[in-house]
Write an enzyme that holds these catalytic residues in place. Structure first.
Site, PDB file in Angstrom:
ATOM      1  N   HIS A   1       0.861  -1.185   0.000  1.00 48.44           N
ATOM      2  CA  HIS A   1       0.000   0.000   0.000  1.00 48.44           C
ATOM      3  C   HIS A   1       0.893   1.229   0.000  1.00 48.44           C
ATOM      4  CE1 HIS A   1      -3.777   2.222   0.747  1.00 48.44           C
ATOM      5  NE2 HIS A   1      -2.967   3.072   1.370  1.00 48.44           N
ATOM      6  N   CYS A   2       0.739   2.071  -1.023  1.00 48.78           N
ATOM      7  CA  CYS A   2       1.624   3.223  -1.192  1.00 48.78           C
ATOM      8  C   CYS A   2       0.918   4.493  -0.728  1.00 48.78           C
ATOM      9  CB  CYS A   2       2.041   3.363  -2.653  1.00 48.78           C
ATOM     10  SG  CYS A   2       3.130   4.772  -2.949  1.00 48.78           S
ATOM     11  N   PRO A   3       1.463   5.188   0.268  1.00 50.83           N
ATOM     12  CA  PRO A   3       0.835   6.441   0.705  1.00 50.83           C
ATOM     13  C   PRO A   3       0.962   7.557  -0.323  1.00 50.83           C
ATOM     14  CG  PRO A   3       2.901   6.083   1.871  1.00 50.83           C
ATOM     15  CD  PRO A   3       2.638   4.845   1.090  1.00 50.83           C
TER      16      PRO A   3
ATOM     17  N   ASN B   1      -2.001   6.975  -2.346  1.00 48.81           N
ATOM     18  CA  ASN B   1      -3.163   6.695  -1.491  1.00 48.81           C
ATOM     19  C   ASN B   1      -3.937   5.496  -2.021  1.00 48.81           C
ATOM     20  OD1 ASN B   1      -4.836   7.127   0.732  1.00 48.81           O
ATOM     21  ND2 ASN B   1      -6.260   8.382  -0.439  1.00 48.81           N
ATOM     22  N   ASN B   2      -3.214   4.485  -2.460  1.00 46.04           N
ATOM     23  CA  ASN B   2      -3.821   3.292  -3.019  1.00 46.04           C
ATOM     24  C   ASN B   2      -2.804   2.166  -2.969  1.00 46.04           C
ATOM     25  OD1 ASN B   2      -5.747   1.668  -4.258  1.00 46.04           O
ATOM     26  ND2 ASN B   2      -6.255   3.216  -5.789  1.00 46.04           N
TER      27      ASN B   2
END
Length: 353
Positions: A69-71, A74-75
């Site tokens: 999950h990549c901040p 945001n997905n």
């Protein structure tokens, strides 16, 4: 050229963000009912986890071929947007390298016209250049500071994002995700610990870097497959990885240790009242912390010197079967010695940390 870099970077960035990784359909089950025994069941999505899929707590869905999950976007990075995300990681450093070259040459040419060398000192006059013609765009002290700051950002982005790109290309060329690489390492540790003599072969590595590359990058931009069924190498089962995951889950339950909370813990990331070492050694992870009350029972599965990770044992029926998992300070708990048949503390046995 800088505009071209900007357009391509933003296109892939927003594609990774809005296209998304692709989610396992709610209520999904395999075509053959007997294959359910090889899969994990997700209580949140009310469906079985397809091969290579994992449940993301942030997205609250089971993600197909989840990498992480990549901040930044945001997905999650997964099946559908892995190529866009990787291209963004490639183009951003290239654009920053181009910008860095412009910044360096600009500062060099401007400072070259403003530096005077004396017998004992070097003087820089930012007010005006020594040579004519004067530059079309004035280059004063504020412009020099802004260029130097932008150069630092460009170089920092090149190094940081470039390292992430290298990591992503390594997993793509072996047709693994970051999670699957971790599962493979745990499989080796499990086999070595129990001396079972098994040999775990990662089933999705096609044996060729080009074939693995084509699993993610295609001319159409649409990755191969449907995200649910995956081709496997010869000699591997369709559910080889999911079977290994089930073995690791069972092994984790066997090797887990039960603890009882002896102090309250609010669930903050860096607790001040639990000691200096606990404060400064908080786990550097996005995994949550769980709040504890004195007397709570926790099933710990792994731990550090001053922290432990586990699942709170919920006894009350009002909890509705929810699971609370996360990190908590080791100082707040002690081992809980109990009789396996009656689940009561053993008489005359002192509890030890």
């Amino acid at each position: 050229m800088l505009l071209n870099w900007t357009v391509m970077i933003l296109y892939n960035y927003f594609s990774a963000m809005f296209v998304g990784p692709g989610y396992v359909p709610l209520g999904w089950t395999p075509e053959k009912s007997q294959d359910c025994m090889y899969l994990q069941y997700c209580k949140v999505c009310q469906s079985y986890k397809a091969p290579r899929s994992h449940h993301c707590r942030k997205c609250n869905r089971c993600v197909m071929k989840m990498d992480h999950h990549c901040p930044w976007i945001n997905n999650c990075c997964g099946y559908q947007n892995h190529a866009s995300f990787t291209l963004f990681l490639l183009l951003a450093p290239l654009g920053c390298i181009h910008a860095s070259f412009i910044f360096i040459m600009t500062m060099y040419t401007q400072l070259y016209n403003r530096i005077s060398f004396g017998w004992s000192s070097v003087k820089i006059d930012m007010s005006a250049a020594k040579r004519d013609p004067r530059p079309i765009i004035p280059f004063g002290l504020s412009a020099f500071a802004a260029s130097l700051f932008a150069l630092g950002l460009a170089l920092g982005t090149t190094i940081a994002v470039g390292m992430l790109f290298i990591i992503q290309m390594k997993v793509i060329l072996t047709n693994k995700t970051s999670i699957e690489s971790w599962i493979e390492e745990k499989a080796k540790d499990r086999i070595q610990y129990y001396q079972t003599g098994e040999t775990f072969i990662f089933p999705y590595d096609m044996g060729s870097k080009w074939k693995n590359f084509r699993q993610v990058f295609t001319w159409s931009g649409i990755p191969e497959g449907d995200g649910l069924d995956w081709p496997v190498r010869d000699g591997c089962h369709q559910y080889s990885l999911t079977i290994e995951q089930l073995k690791q889950k069972a092994d984790k339950r066997v090797r887990s240790v039960r603890y009882r909370a002896i102090e309250d813990y609010s669930g903050v990331c860096c607790p001040v009242t639990k000691g200096v070492k606990t404060f400064f050694t908080t786990p550097c992870t996005e995994e949550p912390r769980i709040a504890l009350r004195k007397g709570d029972l926790i099933l710990a599965t792994r731990g550090l010197k001053h922290w432990m990770y586990g699942e709170k044992i919920l006894i009350s029926a009002a909890d509705g079967g929810t699971r609370e998992r996360g990190w908590f300070p080791r100082k707040c708990v002690e081992k809980y010695q109990c009789d396996t048949e009656t689940d009561q503390p053993v008489d005359g046995e002192k509890k030890s940390k």
